[in-house]
Design a protein around this motif. Structure first.
Motif, PDB file in Angstrom:
ATOM      1  N   ARG A 212       0.810  -1.230   0.000  1.00 38.12           N
ATOM      2  CA  ARG A 212       0.000   0.000   0.000  1.00 38.12           C
ATOM      3  C   ARG A 212       0.836   1.269   0.000  1.00 38.12           C
ATOM      4  NH1 ARG A 212      -4.768  -1.391   4.468  1.00 38.12           N
ATOM      5  NH2 ARG A 212      -5.562  -3.296   3.433  1.00 38.12           N
ATOM      6  N   ALA A 213       2.167   1.104  -0.015  1.00 38.60           N
ATOM      7  CA  ALA A 213       3.018   2.276   0.175  1.00 38.60           C
ATOM      8  C   ALA A 213       3.415   2.946  -1.129  1.00 38.60           C
ATOM      9  CB  ALA A 213       4.281   1.877   0.956  1.00 38.60           C
ATOM     10  N   LEU A 214       3.426   2.220  -2.255  1.00 37.19           N
ATOM     11  CA  LEU A 214       4.007   2.744  -3.489  1.00 37.19           C
ATOM     12  C   LEU A 214       3.267   3.988  -3.976  1.00 37.19           C
ATOM     13  CD1 LEU A 214       6.366   1.765  -5.360  1.00 37.19           C
ATOM     14  CD2 LEU A 214       4.580   1.031  -6.946  1.00 37.19           C
ATOM     15  N   ARG A 215       4.063   5.043  -4.240  1.00 34.90           N
ATOM     16  CA  ARG A 215       3.498   6.293  -4.737  1.00 34.90           C
ATOM     17  C   ARG A 215       4.049   6.685  -6.099  1.00 34.90           C
ATOM     18  NH1 ARG A 215       0.441   4.768  -1.919  1.00 34.90           N
ATOM     19  NH2 ARG A 215      -0.429   5.623   0.015  1.00 34.90           N
ATOM     20  N   HIS A 216       5.246   6.194  -6.432  1.00 31.71           N
ATOM     21  CA  HIS A 216       5.814   6.487  -7.756  1.00 31.71           C
ATOM     22  C   HIS A 216       6.274   5.190  -8.390  1.00 31.71           C
ATOM     23  CE1 HIS A 216       8.043   8.395 -11.023  1.00 31.71           C
ATOM     24  NE2 HIS A 216       8.975   7.475 -10.802  1.00 31.71           N
ATOM     25  N   LEU A 217       5.892   5.003  -9.655  1.00 34.70           N
ATOM     26  CA  LEU A 217       6.325   3.846 -10.421  1.00 34.70           C
ATOM     27  C   LEU A 217       6.891   4.313 -11.746  1.00 34.70           C
ATOM     28  CD1 LEU A 217       6.510   0.789 -10.966  1.00 34.70           C
ATOM     29  CD2 LEU A 217       4.166   0.906 -11.866  1.00 34.70           C
ATOM     30  N   GLY A 218       8.112   3.867 -12.036  1.00 29.09           N
ATOM     31  CA  GLY A 218       8.740   4.137 -13.319  1.00 29.09           C
ATOM     32  C   GLY A 218       9.146   2.835 -13.979  1.00 29.09           C
ATOM     33  N   LEU A 219       8.579   2.552 -15.128  1.00 29.31           N
ATOM     34  CA  LEU A 219       8.971   1.413 -15.957  1.00 29.31           C
ATOM     35  C   LEU A 219       9.350   2.012 -17.299  1.00 29.31           C
ATOM     36  CD1 LEU A 219       6.124  -1.090 -14.988  1.00 29.31           C
ATOM     37  CD2 LEU A 219       8.508  -1.126 -14.195  1.00 29.31           C
ATOM     38  N   CYS A 220      10.626   2.277 -17.466  1.00 28.50           N
ATOM     39  CA  CYS A 220      11.094   3.204 -18.493  1.00 28.50           C
ATOM     40  C   CYS A 220      12.050   2.538 -19.484  1.00 28.50           C
ATOM     41  CB  CYS A 220      11.837   4.371 -17.837  1.00 28.50           C
ATOM     42  SG  CYS A 220      11.019   5.123 -16.432  1.00 28.50           S
ATOM     43  N   GLY A 240      -3.211   3.706  -6.557  1.00 28.46           N
ATOM     44  CA  GLY A 240      -2.628   4.344  -5.388  1.00 28.46           C
ATOM     45  C   GLY A 240      -1.450   5.242  -5.685  1.00 28.46           C
ATOM     46  N   LEU A 241      -1.075   5.378  -6.962  1.00 28.25           N
ATOM     47  CA  LEU A 241       0.105   6.162  -7.316  1.00 28.25           C
ATOM     48  C   LEU A 241      -0.189   7.657  -7.354  1.00 28.25           C
ATOM     49  CD1 LEU A 241       1.557   4.080 -10.308  1.00 28.25           C
ATOM     50  CD2 LEU A 241       2.238   3.980  -7.892  1.00 28.25           C
ATOM     51  N   ASP A 242       0.864   8.433  -7.073  1.00 30.66           N
ATOM     52  CA  ASP A 242       0.843   9.874  -7.327  1.00 30.66           C
ATOM     53  C   ASP A 242       1.467  10.201  -8.672  1.00 30.66           C
ATOM     54  OD1 ASP A 242      -0.284  10.436  -4.819  1.00 30.66           O
ATOM     55  OD2 ASP A 242       1.690  10.461  -3.861  1.00 30.66           O
ATOM     56  N   SER A 243       2.438   9.387  -9.097  1.00 29.09           N
ATOM     57  CA  SER A 243       3.140   9.669 -10.342  1.00 29.09           C
ATOM     58  C   SER A 243       3.506   8.370 -11.040  1.00 29.09           C
ATOM     59  CB  SER A 243       4.395  10.522 -10.093  1.00 29.09           C
ATOM     60  OG  SER A 243       5.252   9.915  -9.149  1.00 29.09           O
ATOM     61  N   LEU A 244       3.540   8.445 -12.369  1.00 26.96           N
ATOM     62  CA  LEU A 244       3.817   7.285 -13.210  1.00 26.96           C
ATOM     63  C   LEU A 244       4.741   7.735 -14.336  1.00 26.96           C
ATOM     64  CD1 LEU A 244       3.209   4.351 -14.169  1.00 26.96           C
ATOM     65  CD2 LEU A 244       1.213   5.279 -15.372  1.00 26.96           C
ATOM     66  N   ASP A 245       5.805   6.951 -14.561  1.00 30.22           N
ATOM     67  CA  ASP A 245       6.802   7.295 -15.574  1.00 30.22           C
ATOM     68  C   ASP A 245       6.930   6.139 -16.551  1.00 30.22           C
ATOM     69  OD1 ASP A 245       8.947   8.104 -17.084  1.00 30.22           O
ATOM     70  OD2 ASP A 245      10.263   8.565 -15.388  1.00 30.22           O
ATOM     71  N   GLY A 262      -7.763   2.028 -20.561  1.00 34.29           N
ATOM     72  CA  GLY A 262      -7.622   1.291 -19.313  1.00 34.29           C
ATOM     73  C   GLY A 262      -8.238   2.034 -18.144  1.00 34.29           C
ATOM     74  N   GLN A 263      -7.745   1.720 -16.953  1.00 34.61           N
ATOM     75  CA  GLN A 263      -8.281   2.339 -15.747  1.00 34.61           C
ATOM     76  C   GLN A 263      -8.016   3.849 -15.735  1.00 34.61           C
ATOM     77  OE1 GLN A 263      -5.882   1.426 -12.133  1.00 34.61           O
ATOM     78  NE2 GLN A 263      -4.559   0.311 -13.575  1.00 34.61           N
ATOM     79  N   PRO A 264      -8.787   4.603 -14.983  1.00 34.14           N
ATOM     80  CA  PRO A 264      -8.581   6.055 -14.938  1.00 34.14           C
ATOM     81  C   PRO A 264      -7.182   6.416 -14.431  1.00 34.14           C
ATOM     82  CG  PRO A 264     -10.695   5.464 -13.979  1.00 34.14           C
ATOM     83  CD  PRO A 264      -9.949   4.171 -14.199  1.00 34.14           C
ATOM     84  N   LEU A 265      -6.626   7.448 -15.062  1.00 30.69           N
ATOM     85  CA  LEU A 265      -5.317   7.960 -14.656  1.00 30.69           C
ATOM     86  C   LEU A 265      -5.401   9.406 -14.169  1.00 30.69           C
ATOM     87  CD1 LEU A 265      -3.185   6.596 -17.648  1.00 30.69           C
ATOM     88  CD2 LEU A 265      -3.431   5.581 -15.377  1.00 30.69           C
ATOM     89  N   THR A 266      -6.597   9.931 -14.084  1.00 34.72           N
ATOM     90  CA  THR A 266      -6.763  11.351 -13.798  1.00 34.72           C
ATOM     91  C   THR A 266      -6.412  11.723 -12.362  1.00 34.72           C
ATOM     92  OG1 THR A 266      -9.111  10.906 -13.424  1.00 34.72           O
ATOM     93  CG2 THR A 266      -8.469  11.719 -15.602  1.00 34.72           C
ATOM     94  N   HIS A 267      -6.195  10.732 -11.498  1.00 38.36           N
ATOM     95  CA  HIS A 267      -5.798  11.038 -10.121  1.00 38.36           C
ATOM     96  C   HIS A 267      -4.311  11.360 -10.012  1.00 38.36           C
ATOM     97  CE1 HIS A 267      -4.679   6.850 -10.710  1.00 38.36           C
ATOM     98  NE2 HIS A 267      -3.868   6.944  -9.679  1.00 38.36           N
ATOM     99  N   LEU A 268      -3.535  11.054 -11.062  1.00 36.09           N
ATOM    100  CA  LEU A 268      -2.089  11.255 -11.009  1.00 36.09           C
ATOM    101  C   LEU A 268      -1.743  12.732 -10.991  1.00 36.09           C
ATOM    102  CD1 LEU A 268      -0.965   8.603 -13.673  1.00 36.09           C
ATOM    103  CD2 LEU A 268      -0.721   8.422 -11.175  1.00 36.09           C
ATOM    104  N   ARG A 269      -0.706  13.063 -10.248  1.00 35.66           N
ATOM    105  CA  ARG A 269      -0.157  14.419 -10.289  1.00 35.66           C
ATOM    106  C   ARG A 269       0.868  14.569 -11.401  1.00 35.66           C
ATOM    107  NH1 ARG A 269       1.985  15.807  -4.455  1.00 35.66           N
ATOM    108  NH2 ARG A 269       2.875  13.742  -4.724  1.00 35.66           N
ATOM    109  N   ALA A 270       1.492  13.446 -11.805  1.00 38.46           N
ATOM    110  CA  ALA A 270       2.496  13.495 -12.862  1.00 38.46           C
ATOM    111  C   ALA A 270       2.437  12.210 -13.677  1.00 38.46           C
ATOM    112  CB  ALA A 270       3.894  13.679 -12.271  1.00 38.46           C
ATOM    113  N   LEU A 271       2.502  12.351 -14.996  1.00 36.48           N
ATOM    114  CA  LEU A 271       2.579  11.230 -15.921  1.00 36.48           C
ATOM    115  C   LEU A 271       3.578  11.606 -17.002  1.00 36.48           C
ATOM    116  CD1 LEU A 271       1.667   8.539 -17.190  1.00 36.48           C
ATOM    117  CD2 LEU A 271      -0.204   9.794 -18.292  1.00 36.48           C
TER     118      LEU A 271
END
Length: 318
Positions: A212-220, A240-245, A262-271
Motif C-alpha cells: 500500500r506504500a508505493l506512490r511512484h512507479l517508473g517502468l522506463c 494508489g500512485l501519485d506519479s507514473l513514468d 484502461g483504468q482512470p489515470l486522472t488522479h495522477l499528479r504526474a505522468l
C-alpha cells in the motif's frame, strides 16, 4: 530532454561530496563537511585504487554519522571483476556505518564506462548488511542479482540500465518490500540484455499491488513499452500512485490507446510519456483526455531519425 546518465549532484536529498575533491584533487582534511550533511562519493583513479580510497575515508570521516554513500568507478584502467570486491569492502564495515540510509552503486558517466558495460553484483548483500537502508540506487545491470528477500525499511529503489535482464526483475517480483514508495527501472533493449517480457512486468505489478506504500512507479526505457503500457493500464497498483513514468521507451499509438482505454489515470499528479513515438493525433487525444487533470504531463516526442523516421528506439541503450 536529455537522458544521458551523468554524475550525481544530489543523492538522498543531500549534495554529493567527492572524497577526492570535485576535480580529482585531494580534499583538505580540515575542510571536510559534517558527516551527515552530504552524500559521500568514493571512486578509484589512475593513482589510487578503490581499496585505498575506502580505507582513507574510514579513517578520516566519523563514519558512525554518515547517512549516504555513492560509489563511483571502482577500477583504475578497466573493470575486470565487477563490483564484488567493493561489496566485500563496504559490507565488511557495515558495523562502522550504523546510520547509513542510502547507497548508490555505479555513479559512472559514459566517458568512464558505457552503461551496458557496468558490472553489478548481488545487491541483496547491501540490503542484508543495512536493515535500516531506505534508498538504493544503481547504474548498470550486467551480472546484477536480485534474490527474493524481505526488507522492511527500503523506500526507494532505482535501477538505471541499457538492458535489464529478466532474472533480476523476476527476483524483485518475489521480494517483500512493504515500505517501498518509489520504484524506477530502466528496462532497456534486447540489444543489451533487456529481455524482460510482458509477463515479467505483470508479475512485478502484482507484487507491487500487494503493498500500500508505493506512490511512484517508473517502468522506463523499454523496447516493449507498448506492452508495458497495456499491463500498467490494468494493474490495481496504479490506483494508489501519485506519479507514473513510462518515458524513454518505444511507446507508440498502441500504448497510448491502451492507457486511454484502461483504468482512470486522472488522479495522477504526474505522468511522463516523454521520448514517445505516438502520432500527432494520438498525442492530441492523450493531451485532451489527461492534460486537464494531470498537472505534470510529459509528452515530448522522440527525435525521429532523418534516414529512417519509422524506427523506434530507447533513449538509453549502450
Amino acid at each position: 530532454m536529455g537522458y544521458y546518465p551523468s554524475h550525481l549532484k544530489h543523492f538522498h536529498g543531500l549534495p554529493v561530496h567527492h572524497v577526492d575533491g570535485p576535480e580529482g584533487e585531494p580534499a583538505p582534511g580540515p575542510g571536510l563537511p559534517p558527516p551527515a550533511s552530504v552524500a559521500w562519493r568514493l571512486a578509484a583513479d589512475w593513482d589510487v585504487p578503490f581499496e585505498e580510497r575506502w580505507s582513507s575515508f574510514m579513517d578520516r570521516v566519523r563514519t558512525d554519522e554518515v547517512v549516504a554513500l555513492v560509489v563511483g568507478p571502482w577500477w583504475q584502467e578497466w573493470d575486470e571483476h565487477g563490483i564484488g570486491l567493493v561489496l566485500d569492502l563496504i559490507t565488511a564495515d557495515a558495523h562502522r556505518l550504523p546510520r547509513l540510509r542510502a547507497v548508490f552503486l555505479g555513479d559512472v558517466e559514459s566517458e568512464e564506462s558505457e552503461i551496458s558495460w557496468i558490472k553489478q553484483g548481488d545487491i541483496g548483500r547491501v540490503l542484508h548488511a543495512w536493515p535500516g537502508l531506505r534508498e538504493l540506487g544503481l547504474r548498470g545491470a550486467e551480472n546484477l542479482v536480485i534474490e527474493p528477500l524481505r526488507h522492511a525499511e527500503l523506500r526507494t529503489l532505482r535501477v538505471e540500465s541499457g538492458g535489464l535482464p529478466p532474472e533480476p526483475v523476476r527476483g524483485l517480483a518475489a521480494c517483500d518490500l512493504p515500505a517501498l514508495q518509489h520504484l524506477e527501472l530502466w528496462l532497456g533493449t534486447t540489444w543489451y540484455g533487456g529481455d524482460c517480457t510482458a509477463d515479467d512486468v505483470r508479475a512485478l505489478l502484482d507484487m507491487l499491488g500487494r503493498g500500500r506504500a508505493l506512490r511512484h512507479l517508473g517502468l522506463c526505457d523499454s523496447d516493449i513499452q507498448d506492452e508495458i503500457a497495456a499491463a500498467v493500464a490494468a494493474a490495481p497498483v496504479v490506483a494508489g500512485l501519485d506519479s507514473l513514468d513510462l518515458s524513454m521507451g518505444t511507446l507508440s499509438d498502441d500504448g497510448g490507446a491502451a492507457l486511454l482505454s484502461g483504468q482512470p489515470l486522472t488522479h495522477l499528479r504526474a505522468l511522463d510519456l516523454g521520448h514517445h513515438f505516438m502520432s500527432e493525433e494520438m498525442t492530441r487525444r492523450v493531451r485532451e483526455a489527461l492534460g486537464p487533470h494531470i498537472p505534470a504531463l510529459g509528452l515530448t516526442p522522440a527525435h525521429r531519425r532523418a534516414h529512417r523516421p519509422e524506427d523506434r528506439y530507447v533513449a538509453v541503450g549502450e
